[in-house]
Design a protein around this motif. Structure first.
Motif, PDB file in Angstrom:
ATOM      1  N   LEU A   1       9.868   2.183  26.929  1.00  0.00           N
ATOM      2  CA  LEU A   1       8.510   2.102  26.375  1.00  0.00           C
ATOM      3  C   LEU A   1       7.947   3.501  26.244  1.00  0.00           C
ATOM      4  O   LEU A   1       7.837   4.233  27.221  1.00  0.00           O
ATOM      5  N   ARG A   2       7.618   3.870  25.019  1.00  0.00           N
ATOM      6  CA  ARG A   2       6.995   5.171  24.774  1.00  0.00           C
ATOM      7  C   ARG A   2       5.692   4.956  24.010  1.00  0.00           C
ATOM      8  O   ARG A   2       5.523   3.981  23.277  1.00  0.00           O
ATOM      9  N   VAL A   3       4.753   5.873  24.211  1.00  0.00           N
ATOM     10  CA  VAL A   3       3.474   5.828  23.521  1.00  0.00           C
ATOM     11  C   VAL A   3       3.428   6.986  22.531  1.00  0.00           C
ATOM     12  O   VAL A   3       3.688   8.135  22.891  1.00  0.00           O
ATOM     13  N   VAL A   4       3.114   6.677  21.288  1.00  0.00           N
ATOM     14  CA  VAL A   4       2.978   7.681  20.234  1.00  0.00           C
ATOM     15  C   VAL A   4       1.522   7.703  19.794  1.00  0.00           C
ATOM     16  O   VAL A   4       0.945   6.658  19.468  1.00  0.00           O
ATOM     17  N   SER A   5       0.920   8.888  19.786  1.00  0.00           N
ATOM     18  CA  SER A   5      -0.487   9.034  19.415  1.00  0.00           C
ATOM     19  C   SER A   5      -0.620   9.587  18.003  1.00  0.00           C
ATOM     20  O   SER A   5       0.059  10.556  17.640  1.00  0.00           O
ATOM     21  N   LEU A   6      -1.514   8.978  17.230  1.00  0.00           N
ATOM     22  CA  LEU A   6      -1.859   9.466  15.899  1.00  0.00           C
ATOM     23  C   LEU A   6      -3.321   9.881  15.918  1.00  0.00           C
ATOM     24  O   LEU A   6      -4.173   9.149  16.422  1.00  0.00           O
ATOM     25  N   ASP A   7      -3.617  11.058  15.381  1.00  0.00           N
ATOM     26  CA  ASP A   7      -4.995  11.568  15.397  1.00  0.00           C
ATOM     27  C   ASP A   7      -5.864  10.781  14.429  1.00  0.00           C
ATOM     28  O   ASP A   7      -5.549  10.648  13.243  1.00  0.00           O
ATOM     29  N   LEU A   8      -6.991  10.271  14.946  1.00  0.00           N
ATOM     30  CA  LEU A   8      -7.916   9.503  14.129  1.00  0.00           C
ATOM     31  C   LEU A   8      -8.732  10.462  13.267  1.00  0.00           C
ATOM     32  O   LEU A   8      -9.342  11.394  13.780  1.00  0.00           O
ATOM     33  N   PRO A   9      -8.751  10.265  11.939  1.00  0.00           N
ATOM     34  CA  PRO A   9      -9.509  11.187  11.091  1.00  0.00           C
ATOM     35  C   PRO A   9     -11.011  11.042  11.286  1.00  0.00           C
ATOM     36  O   PRO A   9     -11.511   9.987  11.685  1.00  0.00           O
ATOM     37  N   ALA A  10     -11.731  12.126  11.010  1.00  0.00           N
ATOM     38  CA  ALA A  10     -13.192  12.104  11.105  1.00  0.00           C
ATOM     39  C   ALA A  10     -13.775  11.323   9.932  1.00  0.00           C
ATOM     40  O   ALA A  10     -13.254  11.361   8.819  1.00  0.00           O
ATOM     41  N   VAL A  11     -14.851  10.608  10.203  1.00  0.00           N
ATOM     42  CA  VAL A  11     -15.574   9.848   9.175  1.00  0.00           C
ATOM     43  C   VAL A  11     -17.056  10.121   9.362  1.00  0.00           C
ATOM     44  O   VAL A  11     -17.570  10.087  10.490  1.00  0.00           O
ATOM     45  N   ASP A  12     -17.752  10.400   8.274  1.00  0.00           N
ATOM     46  CA  ASP A  12     -19.192  10.659   8.351  1.00  0.00           C
ATOM     47  C   ASP A  12     -19.905   9.480   9.004  1.00  0.00           C
ATOM     48  O   ASP A  12     -19.709   8.324   8.606  1.00  0.00           O
ATOM     49  N   GLY A  13     -20.727   9.785   9.999  1.00  0.00           N
ATOM     50  CA  GLY A  13     -21.492   8.754  10.687  1.00  0.00           C
ATOM     51  C   GLY A  13     -20.829   8.230  11.934  1.00  0.00           C
ATOM     52  O   GLY A  13     -21.480   7.564  12.752  1.00  0.00           O
ATOM     53  N   LEU A  14     -19.533   8.509  12.118  1.00  0.00           N
ATOM     54  CA  LEU A  14     -18.827   8.061  13.323  1.00  0.00           C
ATOM     55  C   LEU A  14     -18.969   9.133  14.396  1.00  0.00           C
ATOM     56  O   LEU A  14     -18.665  10.304  14.144  1.00  0.00           O
ATOM     57  N   PRO A  15     -19.442   8.790  15.592  1.00  0.00           N
ATOM     58  CA  PRO A  15     -19.636   9.810  16.631  1.00  0.00           C
ATOM     59  C   PRO A  15     -18.350  10.577  16.926  1.00  0.00           C
ATOM     60  O   PRO A  15     -17.250  10.004  16.909  1.00  0.00           O
ATOM     61  N   GLU A  16     -18.496  11.858  17.195  1.00  0.00           N
ATOM     62  CA  GLU A  16     -17.339  12.689  17.529  1.00  0.00           C
ATOM     63  C   GLU A  16     -16.676  12.160  18.793  1.00  0.00           C
ATOM     64  O   GLU A  16     -17.336  11.835  19.779  1.00  0.00           O
ATOM     65  N   GLY A  17     -15.361  12.051  18.768  1.00  0.00           N
ATOM     66  CA  GLY A  17     -14.616  11.570  19.919  1.00  0.00           C
ATOM     67  C   GLY A  17     -14.527  10.057  20.030  1.00  0.00           C
ATOM     68  O   GLY A  17     -13.873   9.549  20.945  1.00  0.00           O
ATOM     69  N   ALA A  18     -15.175   9.334  19.126  1.00  0.00           N
ATOM     70  CA  ALA A  18     -15.124   7.867  19.165  1.00  0.00           C
ATOM     71  C   ALA A  18     -13.771   7.393  18.660  1.00  0.00           C
ATOM     72  O   ALA A  18     -13.412   7.643  17.508  1.00  0.00           O
ATOM     73  N   GLU A  19     -13.042   6.710  19.532  1.00  0.00           N
ATOM     74  CA  GLU A  19     -11.722   6.216  19.151  1.00  0.00           C
ATOM     75  C   GLU A  19     -11.537   4.737  19.444  1.00  0.00           C
ATOM     76  O   GLU A  19     -10.468   4.188  19.207  1.00  0.00           O
ATOM     77  N   SER A  20     -12.565   4.089  19.995  1.00  0.00           N
ATOM     78  CA  SER A  20     -12.463   2.656  20.258  1.00  0.00           C
ATOM     79  C   SER A  20     -13.826   2.020  20.071  1.00  0.00           C
ATOM     80  O   SER A  20     -14.844   2.710  20.004  1.00  0.00           O
ATOM     81  N   THR A  21     -13.830   0.703  20.010  1.00  0.00           N
ATOM     82  CA  THR A  21     -15.104  -0.013  19.881  1.00  0.00           C
ATOM     83  C   THR A  21     -15.991   0.191  21.099  1.00  0.00           C
ATOM     84  O   THR A  21     -17.205   0.005  21.023  1.00  0.00           O
TER      85      THR A  21
END
Length: 489
Positions: free
Chosen positions: A64-84
């Protein structure tokens, strides 16, 4: 004598949940169980979520390995927000828009995996260098289908919701044949369910679920995202459920969606696993104090209170719940997480003086609480819950009767089904606007914890635990799922 055929080779499966802890946690639990059986699992998320989900146990890291993909920035989405858990409900559509931006890096990940460029000898030995046999995805990634089809990889949807929600949503064809245009339409049992059921919503719940059929800030509705799975590359729909928990629905879903509806079993994490997943900072081991407090309480005397991470709770809700707990007069443990939509200091979340007044019998914990450990503890005699499916199946597994306070998504369906089984009671509320009051909270708690009715609820909860907590049966569902994955790839 004919030689016994060799077992099928281990699978390489890419697993990719939507960015909500209620999704990531069961996806990771399924991944761990598949990895323990020798399959190579590539679990995909974003960097911050991967860190919050915790390290992979060393004994499992070969598979089991975990691979991370960088979430792109979107206008209006708080910086660092990656989950609900990082955004208020009104910004979840923007999180979906950012999530859609992972299509290109995910396509690159699949291209690399199909090219056999997945790292060193250890990864190759584990099967990570092989082309993926499957992509197990969530409802949200309608952009994965072209990628999977380009590389000829089979796909399965893993629904962390109960089978009842799949039955309520229905196929695109059924929705076109039976259009739902008013709130009342969403309050009725769907025309394609041919037997009596509890698969209906009350008005305030129906208004929320109806929004899932309309485009959000991402430009796409949740229903349309899910309906994109109605294509040949989606071979299976897997449900975190089982026929014992939801009778009659699996044959209906197989017929409705014209592909196998497969139970994964309930996938309840082990109660005492030190690698259990936490949403909060695990370096502060504050749960030790919680467990020590529980150890001092009488058997079955405590009601555990938790409303999950995503319920759209208002300040009024918090205060009415607090006053209800105070009026009920019973011992309680409240896992209180700041709702993302409430902008106030922690000392304003609760009524003035509340913690002082209840200190002799109640504990409020604002840090991470290990829920399965709490539900398994002998001092806990009931669970006041929002009826998220993960919390509900955990309560089933540990035989806890429920006080139910549903808010959104599948929670209203779950509450009605649980009430019908006789293992829980709902807090009375105004079903037009969803409001509830302290007296109704206290009355529901006392029904379960104090009054004679509570003994029957507890007895039925233990009976249900005997059925749904059957580990052999739950393991059988996992083996049957693996068999489908071997045959349908």
């Amino acid at each position: 004598m004919a030689a016994t055929p060799p077992p099928p080779p281990p699978l390489h499966i890419v697993v990719f949940p939507w960015l909500a802890f209620g999704h990531m946690i069961p996806f990771l639990e399924l991944s761990k169980r598949l990895a323990r059986r020798g399959h190579a699992i590539t679990f995909v998320s974003t960097p911050r979520n991967a860190g919050r989900l915790g390290a992979i146990p060393p004994a499992m890291s070969a598979h089991l390995r975990v691979v991370s993909l960088d979430l792109p920035a979107v206008d209006g989405l708080p910086e660092g927000a990656e989950s609900t858990a990082d955004v208020p409900p009104e910004k979840v559509g923007l999180l979906k828009k950012a999530f859609d931006g992972l299509a290109v890096p995910f396509a690159s990940l699949i291209a690399e995996a199909c090219g056999g460029a997945a790292g060193d000898g250890e990864e190759a030995a584990a099967g990570f260098s092989r082309k993926p046999d499957w992509i197990i995805l969530d409802f949200a990634q309608n952009w994965i289908w072209p990628i999977a089809e380009e590389y000829e990889i089979a796909c399965a949807i893993f629904s962390i919701f109960p089978a009842a929600l799949g039955a309520f949503v229905g196929t695109k064809q059924e929705n076109l044949a039976h259009p739902r245009t008013t709130t009342e339409d969403y309050m009725a049992q769907p025309a394609w369910i041919p037997f009596p059921s509890t698969v209906t919503y009350r008005r305030h719940e129906a208004e929320w679920i109806a929004a899932g059929f309309r485009p959000n800030a991402s430009g796409v509705s949740d229903a349309d995202r899910f309906w994109d799975s109605e294509r040949p590359s989606c071979r299976l729909i897997i449900y975190r459920s089982c026929p014992e928990a939801e009778p009659r629905l699996f044959p209906l879903l197989t017929k409705l969606y014209t592909k196998p509806a497969i139970p994964s079993g309930l996938l309840v994490p082990p109660a005492l696993d030190d690698n259990d997943i936490g949403v909060y900072n695990r370096s502060d081991r504050s749960f030790v104090a919680v467990m020590q407090w529980l150890d001092k309480q009488p058997n079955k005397s405590v009601i555990y209170v938790s409303l999950g991470t995503e319920a759209p709770i208002t300040a009024d809700h918090m205060h009415e719940l607090a006053f209800g707990l105070e009026l009920a007069g019973v011992r309680f443990l409240w896992a209180l997480r700041r709702p993302s939509g409430i902008n106030c200091h922690d000392d304003m979340l609760l009524p003035n003086g509340f913690e002082t007044r209840v200190a002799a019998r109640g504990l409020v914990c604002t840090e991470w609480v290990p829920q399965v450990c709490v539900l398994a503890h002998g001092a806990v005699g009931a669970f006041l819950t929002h009826c998220g499916w993960g919390s509900t199946v955990e309560s089933f597994h540990y035989g806890q009767p429920l006080v139910m306070l549903p808010f959104i998504a599948d929670q209203g369906l779950i509450a009605q089904a649980v009430a019908a089984t006789g293992v829980g009671v709902e807090v009375a509320r105004n079903y037009d606007d969803g409001s509830f009051y302290r007296d109704d909270v206290a009355a529901a708690i006392q029904r379960v914890m104090v009054e004679e009715e509570g003994k029957e609820l507890a007895h039925k909860a233990i009976e249900l635990c005997g059925i749904l907590g059957d580990r052999v049966r739950q393991e059988t569902y996992l083996y049957e799922l693996i068999g489908y994955l071997q045959c349908y790839k």
